[in-house]
Motif scaffolding. Structure first.
Motif, PDB file in Angstrom:
ATOM      1  N   PRO A   1       0.794  -1.239   0.000  1.00 50.35           N
ATOM      2  CA  PRO A   1       0.000   0.000   0.000  1.00 50.35           C
ATOM      3  C   PRO A   1       0.819   1.279   0.000  1.00 50.35           C
ATOM      4  O   PRO A   1       0.259   2.364  -0.110  1.00 50.35           O
ATOM      5  CB  PRO A   1      -0.800  -0.120   1.303  1.00 50.35           C
ATOM      6  N   HIS A   2       2.145   1.177   0.105  1.00 48.88           N
ATOM      7  CA  HIS A   2       2.965   2.382   0.275  1.00 48.88           C
ATOM      8  C   HIS A   2       3.654   2.844  -1.004  1.00 48.88           C
ATOM      9  O   HIS A   2       4.424   3.804  -0.966  1.00 48.88           O
ATOM     10  CB  HIS A   2       4.017   2.142   1.360  1.00 48.88           C
ATOM     11  N   THR A   3       3.424   2.144  -2.115  1.00 49.37           N
ATOM     12  CA  THR A   3       4.045   2.522  -3.381  1.00 49.37           C
ATOM     13  C   THR A   3       2.978   2.646  -4.457  1.00 49.37           C
ATOM     14  O   THR A   3       1.942   1.972  -4.398  1.00 49.37           O
ATOM     15  CB  THR A   3       5.092   1.477  -3.817  1.00 49.37           C
ATOM     16  N   PRO A   4       3.208   3.498  -5.471  1.00 50.21           N
ATOM     17  CA  PRO A   4       2.218   3.653  -6.548  1.00 50.21           C
ATOM     18  C   PRO A   4       2.161   2.413  -7.435  1.00 50.21           C
ATOM     19  O   PRO A   4       3.064   1.575  -7.415  1.00 50.21           O
ATOM     20  CB  PRO A   4       2.759   4.857  -7.336  1.00 50.21           C
ATOM     21  N   GLY A   5       1.086   2.315  -8.196  1.00 51.55           N
ATOM     22  CA  GLY A   5       0.914   1.176  -9.091  1.00 51.55           C
ATOM     23  C   GLY A   5      -0.033   0.148  -8.511  1.00 51.55           C
ATOM     24  O   GLY A   5      -0.940   0.472  -7.741  1.00 51.55           O
ATOM     25  N   ILE A   6       0.182  -1.110  -8.867  1.00 47.86           N
ATOM     26  CA  ILE A   6      -0.700  -2.187  -8.425  1.00 47.86           C
ATOM     27  C   ILE A   6      -0.546  -2.422  -6.925  1.00 47.86           C
ATOM     28  O   ILE A   6       0.568  -2.563  -6.421  1.00 47.86           O
ATOM     29  CB  ILE A   6      -0.380  -3.492  -9.177  1.00 47.86           C
ATOM     30  N   VAL A   7      -1.675  -2.426  -6.232  1.00 49.67           N
ATOM     31  CA  VAL A   7      -1.690  -2.738  -4.794  1.00 49.67           C
ATOM     32  C   VAL A   7      -2.329  -4.107  -4.626  1.00 49.67           C
ATOM     33  O   VAL A   7      -3.550  -4.256  -4.685  1.00 49.67           O
ATOM     34  CB  VAL A   7      -2.456  -1.673  -3.988  1.00 49.67           C
TER      35      VAL A   7
END
Length: 415
Positions: free
Chosen positions: A52-58
């Motif tokens: 949850p802490h990085t952009p893109g696919i969660v």
């Protein structure tokens, strides 16, 4: 009908998260095997990228969704470690193990405490940092030994002995730290908690020492399915009971492995637990990555780097002390030093405790960054420990006098 539909959707999401975690770990491990990288940092990287802490696919929005699978991974890793650590080794090397383990703790915990006071974040924070910097990661140590194929190396018994001493200290340390973090002044409560933990550890040790024949009869079966259910149930159950008594679940699983490894079924159990250990171990490191927020790291970059350098220096020093105690040469000292450098699950537990106690807000991101850097560097360094051996006293190229060359080369990463 509405509630069933909602439940099915939630169930599907959980299955997708679990399956995706396994697949992501597998893909990155395959990529890493082609370029010679160890699996541990790649599993962690997968958790960071798909968390949850990085952009893109969660893939996993809440790290707690994999909490139970992660705990099972830790239990199986330490259970396997116990299977490889025979009771005869424990009895024969008791004095040397105590000396090596105590030296390791004195150097690393002492350095961590001093570092905490130098940072000036507070006394409670310094006490937390003593444990974070002072105690190695049992899970990562186990994985490194497996990946480098060093389980049969002479110095591995020394490494496992230090891990055992670490875990015993861990139980007492947590019992003493808890009333400090909760602002409790009850010394009697801390003594009681420590006594309970020590008593349970003593019970497990006595069972392992004197109950092998009985345990061997109870666990024995010619059916592999029943054997898997039996040893898995025993490891998980004792790990849970250990938590009740204030002992880390990991050491409970380790002690079960120690007991079962000496039984007539020990060799079969080692073979049967392999796929379970590898699969759930990967999920443990993936879930580890989910808990790390890269955005919090820049603000604590310099303290993290300083702590990493300090840890490397203390581990080299303690590795040399341990090698001298056991009569090993520079290659063994390098193997001990690099393998034990990793910090992991216990440090993250302390980060959670520090956040809950309202300590300095810089502490959790510092711990996350510190653990991440060492989780990446330790497997890489362990796979190239012969470089360190060359510059240690007595080093003459790859391996010194009296050392085993096993695992001295590059890290062996399973495809």
């Amino acid at each position: 009908m509405t509630y069933r539909r909602i439940g099915l959707i939630g169930h599907a999401d959980t299955l997708i998260a679990m399956g995706g975690a396994f697949l992501a770990a597998a893909v990155l491990a395959r990529v890493g095997s082609r370029i010679g990288l160890p699996t541990i940092p790649l599993f962690i990287l997968a958790g960071i990228l798909l968390g949850p802490h990085t952009p893109g696919i969660v893939l996993v929005a809440d790290p707690h969704e994999l909490e139970m699978l992660s705990a099972l991974g830790l239990v199986l890793l330490l259970f396997y470690l116990g299977l490889e650590f025979h009771l005869d080794d424990l009895k024969a090397g008791g004095r040397k193990m105590a000396v090596a383990g105590s030296a390791y703790l004195a150097l690393n915990v002492g350095a961590g405490l001093a570092f905490g006071f130098v940072l000036g974040w507070g006394t409670s924070e310094a006490l937390v940092l003593a444990g974070v910097i002072g105690i190695s990661s049992s899970a990562i140590v186990t994985k490194i030994l497996v990946d480098t194929k060093r389980l049969a190396s002479p110095e591995t018994k020394t490494i496992l002995g230090i891990v055992v001493v670490d875990d015993v200290f861990l139980a007492l340390y947590l019992a003493a730290l808890q009333p400090i973090l909760s602002r409790s002044d009850s010394l009697a409560g801390a003594v009681l908690d420590g006594g309970k933990a020590f008593g349970f550890l003593l019970l497990l040790a006595l069972t392992a020492r004197f109950g092998t024949k009985l345990i061997s009869k109870l666990i024995h079966t010619s059916d592999d399915e029943l054997l898997v259910i039996s040893f898995l149930g025993a490891a998980v159950f004792v790990a849970g009971v250990s938590e009740w008594f204030g002992v880390a679940d990991a050491i409970g699983a380790f002690m079960v492995g120690l007991m079962l490894g000496s039984t007539t079924s020990g060799e079969r159990i080692r073979k049967l637990v392999h796929p379970l250990r590898d699969a759930f171990g990967a999920i443990f490191f993936f879930a580890f990555g989910l808990s790390i927020n890269p955005g919090d790291l820049p603000g604590v970059m310099w303290p993290v780097l300083a702590a990493v350098v300090l840890t490397a220096a203390m581990n080299i020093a303690s590795g040399m002390v341990s090698a001298r105690v056991y009569g090993f040469g520079p290659q063994a000292a390098a193997n001990i030093s690099t393998t034990l450098t990793a910090r992991g699950e216990f440090a993250l537990i302390l980060a959670t405790m520090a956040a809950g106690a309202g300590l300095d807000e810089r502490l959790p991101p510092f711990i996350a960054g510190y653990v991440l850097v060492l989780a990446v560097l330790s497997p890489l360094a362990a796979g190239r420990s012969h470089w360190l051996a060359r510059v240690l006293p007595g080093g003459r190229g790859r391996g010194g006098d009296g050392d085993s060359d096993a695992g001295a080369g590059k890290l062996a990463v399973p495809a």
